[in-house]
Scaffold this motif. Structure first.
Motif, PDB file in Angstrom:
ATOM      1  N   LEU A  91       0.834  -1.253   0.092  1.00 31.80           N
ATOM      2  CA  LEU A  91      -0.169   0.026   0.067  1.00 31.80           C
ATOM      3  C   LEU A  91       0.910   1.246   0.064  1.00 31.80           C
ATOM      4  O   LEU A  91       0.382   2.278  -0.501  1.00 31.80           O
ATOM      5  CB  LEU A  91      -0.805   0.074   1.178  1.00 31.80           C
ATOM      6  N   ALA A  92       2.174   1.214   0.652  1.00 28.20           N
ATOM      7  CA  ALA A  92       2.785   2.461   0.772  1.00 28.20           C
ATOM      8  C   ALA A  92       3.003   3.248  -0.436  1.00 28.20           C
ATOM      9  O   ALA A  92       2.858   4.318  -0.260  1.00 28.20           O
ATOM     10  CB  ALA A  92       3.880   2.250   1.641  1.00 28.20           C
ATOM     11  N   ASP A  93       3.398   2.870  -1.240  1.00 23.04           N
ATOM     12  CA  ASP A  93       3.940   3.603  -2.640  1.00 23.04           C
ATOM     13  C   ASP A  93       2.727   3.695  -3.776  1.00 23.04           C
ATOM     14  O   ASP A  93       2.481   2.951  -4.659  1.00 23.04           O
ATOM     15  CB  ASP A  93       4.812   2.859  -3.248  1.00 23.04           C
ATOM     16  N   ASN A  94       1.937   4.609  -3.228  1.00 24.53           N
ATOM     17  CA  ASN A  94       0.770   4.903  -3.940  1.00 24.53           C
ATOM     18  C   ASN A  94       1.139   5.425  -5.451  1.00 24.53           C
ATOM     19  O   ASN A  94       0.307   5.178  -6.409  1.00 24.53           O
ATOM     20  CB  ASN A  94      -0.201   5.963  -3.327  1.00 24.53           C
ATOM     21  N   ALA A  95       2.122   6.395  -5.808  1.00 23.09           N
ATOM     22  CA  ALA A  95       2.493   6.826  -6.901  1.00 23.09           C
ATOM     23  C   ALA A  95       2.858   5.582  -7.886  1.00 23.09           C
ATOM     24  O   ALA A  95       2.378   5.628  -8.961  1.00 23.09           O
ATOM     25  CB  ALA A  95       3.597   7.730  -6.744  1.00 23.09           C
ATOM     26  N   ARG A  96       3.524   4.805  -7.270  1.00 20.43           N
ATOM     27  CA  ARG A  96       3.857   3.580  -8.198  1.00 20.43           C
ATOM     28  C   ARG A  96       2.526   2.778  -8.625  1.00 20.43           C
ATOM     29  O   ARG A  96       2.649   2.338  -9.747  1.00 20.43           O
ATOM     30  CB  ARG A  96       4.851   2.658  -7.569  1.00 20.43           C
ATOM     31  N   ASP A 150       0.054  11.280  -0.920  1.00 20.77           N
ATOM     32  CA  ASP A 150       0.930  10.461  -0.479  1.00 20.77           C
ATOM     33  C   ASP A 150       1.491  10.614   0.927  1.00 20.77           C
ATOM     34  O   ASP A 150       1.682   9.551   1.664  1.00 20.77           O
ATOM     35  CB  ASP A 150       2.142  10.218  -1.440  1.00 20.77           C
ATOM     36  N   LEU A 187      -0.419   5.190   7.467  1.00 21.93           N
ATOM     37  CA  LEU A 187      -0.245   3.694   7.457  1.00 21.93           C
ATOM     38  C   LEU A 187       1.040   3.265   8.418  1.00 21.93           C
ATOM     39  O   LEU A 187       1.145   2.329   9.124  1.00 21.93           O
ATOM     40  CB  LEU A 187       0.289   3.277   6.114  1.00 21.93           C
TER      41      LEU A 187
END
Lengths: 335, 173
Positions: A72-77, B122, B129
């Motif tokens: 979930l963390a790298d939304n840009a990716r 982000d 999170l």
């Protein structure tokens, strides 16, 4: 009755303060006093608290935490990849990427993750399907199931990946038998193989292994270390590590064929797990309620209505946060 | 004064008859899977039905494509997240790989969490999170992301507000 926007904002401010990792006991006490001031305060607080609890349930184990952050963390990716898919219309490429990484998986079994996705016979969550094979074998696939058939001149072989299937093996016609002699019927699973001896039986993936229930004839289980014949009217669970004790058949196990879930004094926790197989998302049950028992015949096509019925029959509160997430809680919220 | 519903049920019925096959084909060209295409087409009409009070029919195909595109994005997003999940699984030591059932539960839960955080920038998303999944304190988060403590508090406030709004959409008047 929804709390006012202003009250929700105050509740959020308290939540942000208490989650900081630096909150004092005085902060906690002050938050309790604020909640006691008005029923709306308490309601807003409880809603927020219930919202963040499932987040923490996701990540009890360090491994799952790692998975969660990586996913979930790298939304840009994530968005980049989605955009690329939208533009290039290459859904298949994604499948290939998934399979490309699969060779690394230490699943300890030759089943690779893309196999179920590309399997010949599959059902989605909440679906079931009837399949007739060339030799007259009938397969009834329950919710979220995947398997492949692989018949050749010497063997009728099925590969069971996940879900649940009821098999009634076919009797080959004399002409077929003359051509091929008698071909054994084998179901391969992650935990071992099953040889059908002219029969009707149920195979189901369980958390710790594979469940086998035999309605007619007999089935031989081979987990690589041991063999065991299971007769009609018997069931057991097995894995690579061991073959469990033979039990008498639970006749309700195949009720899904008729679209029903039958419970006879079934613990609520187990009941919700069963129901959860037929809907997308996650149902969690308050541990204090898991041992309540429930009886009845429930329609599987309408899991949401079954949840409603549970709420009407038992002293519980069913809270749906958003479509995917349902929690079953005690009736009155505790402070 | 109550406005007239822009799309009557009979009009939607007509829309369905005239454009359902076209929509399935349109989706099939993008998805490459007939089942997914049929499912998403059905979902598209469900959306039209549930939102008919707020929809005005100008050009049927444009409306259906708009809704179907939104659903396609959701569909692809789930697939991408699932792929990221599988890659993360591959990087775990074999002994720590959770059971298949635990994997499935975690994945569904993560998709739901993602849905809730969907509209957030982000930095807000990561802050939330790190706090909720990793259990870090605001001080630790501020250090890790290189932002001030008060920014972390603002982000948390924003994330909670988004979660609350996702779970309890404002009641229609």
């Amino acid at each position: 009755m929804h709390p006012d926007q202003r009250v929700v904002e105050e509740a959020i401010a308290w939540m942000v303060t208490l989650q900081s990792g630096h909150a004092s006991t005085e902060d906690h006490a002050a938050c309790l006093r604020w909640q006691a001031q008005h029923p709306q305060h308490k309601l807003a607080w409880e809603r927020l608290r219930d919202l963040s609890q499932p987040m923490q349930q996701v990540a009890p184990a360090p491994a799952i935490k790692h998975l969660a952050m990586q996913t979930l963390a790298d939304n840009a990716r994530t968005e980049q990849k989605v955009q690329a898919l939208m533009q290039r219309r290459q859904a298949l490429k994604l499948l290939l990427l998934v399979s490309g990484s699969a060779g690394l998986l230490g699943l300890g079994y030759k089943q690779l993750p893309w196999q179920p996705m590309l399997a010949q016979y599959t059902t989605r969550v909440g679906q079931n399907k009837r399949v007739m094979l060339a030799d007259g074998t009938e397969l009834l696939l329950n919710t979220a199931t995947a398997l492949d058939s692989d018949f050749d001149a010497s063997t009728r072989r099925l590969r069971f990946y996940h879900g649940e299937v009821l098999l009634t093996t076919g009797h080959e016609s004399p002409a077929q038998q003359a051509n091929t002699a008698h071909r054994p019927f084998i179901v391969e699973t992650a935990q071992g193989s099953l040889r059908a001896l002219g029969t009707r039986f149920l195979v189901r993936q369980r958390e710790q292994g594979i469940g086998l229930a035999v309605f007619e004839g007999a089935v031989e289980v081979n987990n690589g270390a041991q063999r065991q014949i299971v007769q009609a009217g018997q069931q057991l669970e097995f894995s690579r590590a061991s073959i469990g004790a033979v039990q008498s058949l639970n006749p309700d196990a195949s009720a899904w064929v008729d679209g029903l879930l039958i419970a006879r004094a079934m613990p609520l926790g187990q009941f919700l797990q069963e129901l959860n197989r037929y809907r997308r998302g996650h149902i969690s049950c308050d541990p204090a309620l898991a041992q309540l028992t429930i009886s009845g015949v429930f329609p599987l096509q309408q899991p949401e209505r079954v949840l409603q019925a549970v709420q009407e029959t038992l002293p519980v509160r069913v809270v749906q946060y958003w479509h995917y997430w349902v929690r079953v809680l005690p009736p009155a919220a505790q402070a | 004064m109550k406005p007239q519903p822009a799309l009557s049920l009979s009009l939607i019925g007509q829309l369905y008859q005239e454009h359902h096959r076209w929509l399935v084909k349109w989706l099939y060209q993008r998805l490459g899977c007939p089942h997914d295409a049929a499912d998403l087409a059905q979902d598209t009409f469900t959306r039209v039905l549930s939102a008919r009070e707020r929809l005005y029919l100008t050009e049927a195909k444009a409306l259906l494509t708009l809704i179907a595109k939104g659903l396609l994005i959701d569909h692809y997003r789930r697939a991408v997240l699932q792929q990221q999940f599988m890659q993360a699984l591959a990087s775990l030591p074999p002994a720590e790989i959770p059971s298949l059932e635990a994997q499935a539960l975690a994945l569904e839960a993560l998709l739901a969490v993602d849905n809730m955080l969907a509209s957030l920038p982000d930095a807000v998303r990561q802050t939330f999170l790190l706090s909720q999944l990793q259990g870090l304190s605001y001080q630790q988060i501020a250090q890790q992301l290189g932002v001030s403590l008060s920014s972390v508090q603002q982000y948390m406030t924003r994330a909670y507000a988004a979660c609350y709004a996702a779970a309890y959409p404002a009641e229609p008047l």
